[in-house]
Write a protein that holds these residues in place. Structure first.
Motif, PDB file in Angstrom:
ATOM      1  N   ARG A   1     -15.845 -12.352  33.749  1.00  0.00           N
ATOM      2  CA  ARG A   1     -16.692 -13.202  34.603  1.00  0.00           C
ATOM      3  C   ARG A   1     -17.713 -14.001  33.780  1.00  0.00           C
ATOM      4  N   THR A   2     -17.287 -14.378  32.577  1.00  0.00           N
ATOM      5  CA  THR A   2     -18.157 -15.195  31.722  1.00  0.00           C
ATOM      6  C   THR A   2     -17.267 -16.001  30.774  1.00  0.00           C
ATOM      7  N   PRO A   3     -17.699 -17.196  30.385  1.00  0.00           N
ATOM      8  CA  PRO A   3     -16.926 -17.948  29.388  1.00  0.00           C
ATOM      9  C   PRO A   3     -16.878 -17.161  28.080  1.00  0.00           C
ATOM     10  N   ILE A   4     -15.748 -17.219  27.396  1.00  0.00           N
ATOM     11  CA  ILE A   4     -15.599 -16.456  26.150  1.00  0.00           C
ATOM     12  C   ILE A   4     -15.461 -17.415  24.970  1.00  0.00           C
ATOM     13  N   ALA A   5     -16.412 -17.309  24.029  1.00  0.00           N
ATOM     14  CA  ALA A   5     -16.311 -18.106  22.807  1.00  0.00           C
ATOM     15  C   ALA A   5     -15.370 -17.382  21.866  1.00  0.00           C
ATOM     16  N   ALA A   6     -14.425 -18.113  21.291  1.00  0.00           N
ATOM     17  CA  ALA A   6     -13.454 -17.453  20.423  1.00  0.00           C
ATOM     18  C   ALA A   6     -12.927 -18.397  19.352  1.00  0.00           C
ATOM     19  N   PRO A   7     -13.266 -18.135  18.079  1.00  0.00           N
ATOM     20  CA  PRO A   7     -12.598 -18.835  16.988  1.00  0.00           C
ATOM     21  C   PRO A   7     -11.286 -18.091  16.696  1.00  0.00           C
ATOM     22  N   SER A   8     -10.496 -18.606  15.787  1.00  0.00           N
ATOM     23  CA  SER A   8      -9.264 -17.901  15.426  1.00  0.00           C
ATOM     24  C   SER A   8      -9.612 -16.529  14.833  1.00  0.00           C
ATOM     25  N   ALA A   9      -8.756 -15.531  15.134  1.00  0.00           N
ATOM     26  CA  ALA A   9      -9.073 -14.131  14.800  1.00  0.00           C
ATOM     27  C   ALA A   9      -8.590 -13.751  13.404  1.00  0.00           C
ATOM     28  N   ASN A  10      -9.138 -14.461  12.413  1.00  0.00           N
ATOM     29  CA  ASN A  10      -8.800 -14.178  11.013  1.00  0.00           C
ATOM     30  C   ASN A  10     -10.099 -14.173  10.221  1.00  0.00           C
ATOM     31  N   LEU A  11     -10.067 -13.589   9.016  1.00  0.00           N
ATOM     32  CA  LEU A  11     -11.232 -13.727   8.139  1.00  0.00           C
ATOM     33  C   LEU A  11     -11.370 -15.216   7.814  1.00  0.00           C
ATOM     34  N   SER A  12     -12.602 -15.686   7.737  1.00  0.00           N
ATOM     35  CA  SER A  12     -12.849 -17.104   7.514  1.00  0.00           C
ATOM     36  C   SER A  12     -12.106 -17.602   6.269  1.00  0.00           C
ATOM     37  N   GLY A  13     -11.437 -18.737   6.423  1.00  0.00           N
ATOM     38  CA  GLY A  13     -10.742 -19.335   5.290  1.00  0.00           C
ATOM     39  C   GLY A  13      -9.276 -18.941   5.182  1.00  0.00           C
ATOM     40  N   ARG A  14      -8.891 -17.809   5.789  1.00  0.00           N
ATOM     41  CA  ARG A  14      -7.516 -17.300   5.659  1.00  0.00           C
ATOM     42  C   ARG A  14      -6.599 -17.973   6.698  1.00  0.00           C
ATOM     43  N   PRO A  15      -5.281 -17.836   6.523  1.00  0.00           N
ATOM     44  CA  PRO A  15      -4.389 -18.381   7.550  1.00  0.00           C
ATOM     45  C   PRO A  15      -4.706 -17.748   8.904  1.00  0.00           C
ATOM     46  N   SER A  16      -4.587 -18.510   9.989  1.00  0.00           N
ATOM     47  CA  SER A  16      -4.868 -17.981  11.329  1.00  0.00           C
ATOM     48  C   SER A  16      -3.901 -16.847  11.649  1.00  0.00           C
ATOM     49  N   ALA A  17      -4.274 -16.048  12.655  1.00  0.00           N
ATOM     50  CA  ALA A  17      -3.466 -14.894  13.049  1.00  0.00           C
ATOM     51  C   ALA A  17      -2.574 -15.275  14.229  1.00  0.00           C
ATOM     52  N   THR A  18      -1.275 -15.051  14.101  1.00  0.00           N
ATOM     53  CA  THR A  18      -0.369 -15.338  15.213  1.00  0.00           C
ATOM     54  C   THR A  18       0.278 -14.071  15.770  1.00  0.00           C
TER      55      THR A  18
END
Ligand code: AMP
Ligand code: MG
Length: 334
Positions: free
Chosen positions: A137-154
């Motif tokens: 019941r709230t907007p969710i802020a979400a960057p890609s779930a990887n350590l910064s700089g690394r390839p994104s997680a799929t």
């Protein structure tokens, strides 16, 4: 401890998402699948929770986050009025991989916007993501779930590899189906500007609203601070061979094998019989590259190769998003 919960992608059991929603409401961190890549989510209205995202990822504080909403009404909690012209974008592309940069409301946690007066918002298409936001019941802020700089997680395994022990929960919905991030479109300027190419192409946007520009100068890029940092990069050096280049990927691999171990990602077959070479061959399409590129980069990193040769694809249509990520993976920027 990071709990991992497996869910059906199409019909996730709402009861299994309850605990994740409570974690978000209590200011915790939950990774979840979207249709693009996995996101690392926290309550967008809770400054302390948002700071935990930056800490867990090691993300530079000047790189703002995308806020995820589950319906049109929720958008009004985070952004000021959207003009009728741009409602057409929401009608055409939401839920889906289009992020809109709008003027922010003061209720949004400050760090979400990294000091900007704007907020980036999208409505994801994944059922798991939508149900999580609905229950939280709230907007969710979400960057890609990887350590910064690394390839994104799929996949959930990619998330665990980077963030296990640093976050509260991972919702495992299998591999994401697109595989590269959303298109970021700034509609606070006229004409609107694409700050980051993504799965919704410039042609698609022009069909809906007319003129759309692409960010060109360094000055303009300041509006999308995240794009300045090193991104999508494995530990190994990446050498990108652009489509249409006269360089032979096979010869390049042979030359680099003189110096050490080599990984190859591409659509051509390289006929080299050498145990120091690991080749990942995929179809020559934007779809296949998008779906496979981050996991291929991660797999070659796990093998500890010294250098990765990537064969590029055509920049037409969705290929533009793939090539944007590959160029950044190959760049030396910090
Ligand atoms: P990520 O979610 O890690 O893939 O990165 C989010 C992207 O959205 C980055 O390129 C950010 O720079 C961009 N972004 C987020 N919020 C804003 C904003 N308010 N203005 C411009 N770009 C933004
Ligand atoms: Mg990212």
């Amino acid at each position: 401890m990071t709990a991992i919960i497996e869910l059906d992608t199409q019909h996730p059991d709402p009861a299994l998402i309850q605990e994740a929603a409570s974690i978000i409401r209590a200011g915790g961190l939950v990774a979840f699948p979207t249709e693009t890549v996995y996101g690392l989510g926290a309550d967008a209205m809770n400054e302390r929770a948002i700071r935990r995202i930056f800490e867990a990822k090691g993300r530079p504080a000047d790189n703002p986050l995308i806020v995820h909403v589950c319906d049109r009404a929720m958008l009004d909690l985070v952004a000021t009025e959207v003009s009728a012209k741009y409602e057409a974008l929401i009608a055409a592309f939401w839920p889906g991989p289009l992020t809109l940069v709008l003027k922010r409301k003061p209720q949004v946690a400050k760090s979400v916007s990294a000091g900007l007066l704007t907020v980036a918002v999208r409505m994801p298409r994944s059922q798991i993501a939508l149900e999580l936001i609905r229950q939280a019941r709230t907007p969710i802020a979400a960057p890609s779930a990887n350590l910064s700089g690394r390839p994104s997680a799929t996949t959930a395994a990619h998330v665990a590899r980077d963030l296990e022990g640093r976050i509260d929960m991972i919702l495992d919905g299998g591999a994401t189906n697109i595989g590269v991030e959303s298109t970021v479109l700034d509609i606070t300027s006229e004409p609107p500007v694409i700050l980051r190419p993504g799965w919704v192409t410039r042609e698609h946007l022009i069909d809906t609203i007319g003129r759309v520009d692409v960010v060109a100068t360094a000055e303009e890029l300041k509006r999308s601070p995240g794009t300045r940092h090193r991104h999508y990069s494995p530990r190994a050096r990446v050498v990108l061979v652009e489509s249409g280049s006269s360089e032979s990927v096979e010869q390049l691999c042979k030359d680099l094998l003189q110096e050490g171990t080599v990984g190859f990602i591409g659509h051509s077959r390289v006929a080299i019989d050498n145990p120091k070479l690991t080749a990942i061959v995929m179809e020559n399409t934007a779809d296949e590259y998008a779906r496979s590129i981050y996991s291929a980069l991660r797999e070659l990193d796990e093998r500890g190769v010294n250098v990765i040769v990537v064969e590029g694809i055509s920049e037409e249509g969705e290929g533009a998003a793939v090539m944007d990520r590959l160029r950044r993976a190959a760049s030396e920027a910090e």
